[in-house]
Write an enzyme that holds these catalytic residues in place. Structure first.
Site, short mmCIF file in Angstrom:
data_model
loop_
_atom_site.label_atom_id
_atom_site.label_comp_id
_atom_site.label_asym_id
_atom_site.label_seq_id
_atom_site.Cartn_x
_atom_site.Cartn_y
_atom_site.Cartn_z
N ASP A 161 35.28 35.11 33.72
CA ASP A 161 35.36 35.48 35.16
C ASP A 161 34.19 35.12 36.05
OD1 ASP A 161 38.12 36.93 34.82
OD2 ASP A 161 36.68 38.34 33.47
N ASP B 167 35.87 35.42 41.77
CA ASP B 167 37.32 35.13 41.13
C ASP B 167 37.88 36.73 40.99
OD1 ASP B 167 39.36 34.46 39.45
OD2 ASP B 167 38.07 34.79 37.73
N GLU C 37 39.12 32.60 45.17
CA GLU C 37 40.30 31.99 44.49
C GLU C 37 41.71 32.53 45.18
OE1 GLU C 37 40.49 30.89 40.29
OE2 GLU C 37 42.16 32.49 40.20
#
Length: 182
Positions: free
Chosen positions: A141, A7, A69
């Site tokens: 996260d 991420d 992502e």
């Protein structure tokens, strides 16, 4: 199969490592790489910390593939550009180790983990905890990174079934809007 989820973020990048055997998911590790200790104006140094951190995680856990992502455009173009550069440093660290990289939107990850693309951070954290049978709730996260690894595990299984049934062309089967491909 071992999957590394990333991420990306310029201040905090989450990572999560999951093993997949059949339908079973097993938690391996998760955490964050931060650049908050560096001067905000020193972008090259911050990108190097991210690159080196992802390389270290990649070497330590030896994943078979990775999931990252996709950056979305937000209201502040400057923030989007900075996030894109952080993401680029992460992806470069992954492909430098010859890892195949899957890309997922936040909505795709939330759908895979929580069943709805509108799930909030707390819902994602709780579902990641439940799916991986963790003793506690992971940080936001790290939870997102683990969620990306879970999404990739589900998508990888689906793509393998499709590949067995028919010939899959990567260029035509994995297209995003405006002609962007994996």
């Amino acid at each position: 199969m071992r999957i590394l989820g990333i991420d990306p973020g310029l201040q905090t990048t989450g990572f999560g490592v999951v093993d997949v055997e059949g339908q079973a998911l097993t938690y391996v590790a998760s955490g964050t790489i931060t650049t908050t200790h560096l001067d905000r104006g020193n972008l090259p140094a911050r990108l190097k910390v991210l690159f080196d951190g992802i390389c270290e995680v990649r070497q330590r856990y030896q994943p078979d593939c990775a999931a990252v992502e996709i950056v979305f455009v937000n209201s502040n173009p400057q923030s989007t550009l900075l996030l894109g550069q952080a993401r680029g440093a992460c992806v470069t660290a992954l492909v430098a180790g010859n890892l195949a990289v899957g890309e997922y939107t936040p909505v795709q990850m939330k759908q895979a983990v929580a069943g709805t693309g509108r799930a909030g951070k707390p819902e994602v954290q709780a579902m990641v905890q439940r799916l991986l049978r963790l003793p506690g709730v992971p940080g936001k996260d790290a939870a997102d990174a683990l969620g990306l690894a879970i999404a990739h595990a589900h998508a990888g299984q689906a793509m393998a079934r499709i590949a067995q049934a028919t010939t899959v062309s990567r260029r035509t089967s994995a297209m995003y809007r405006a002609g962007r491909t994996l």
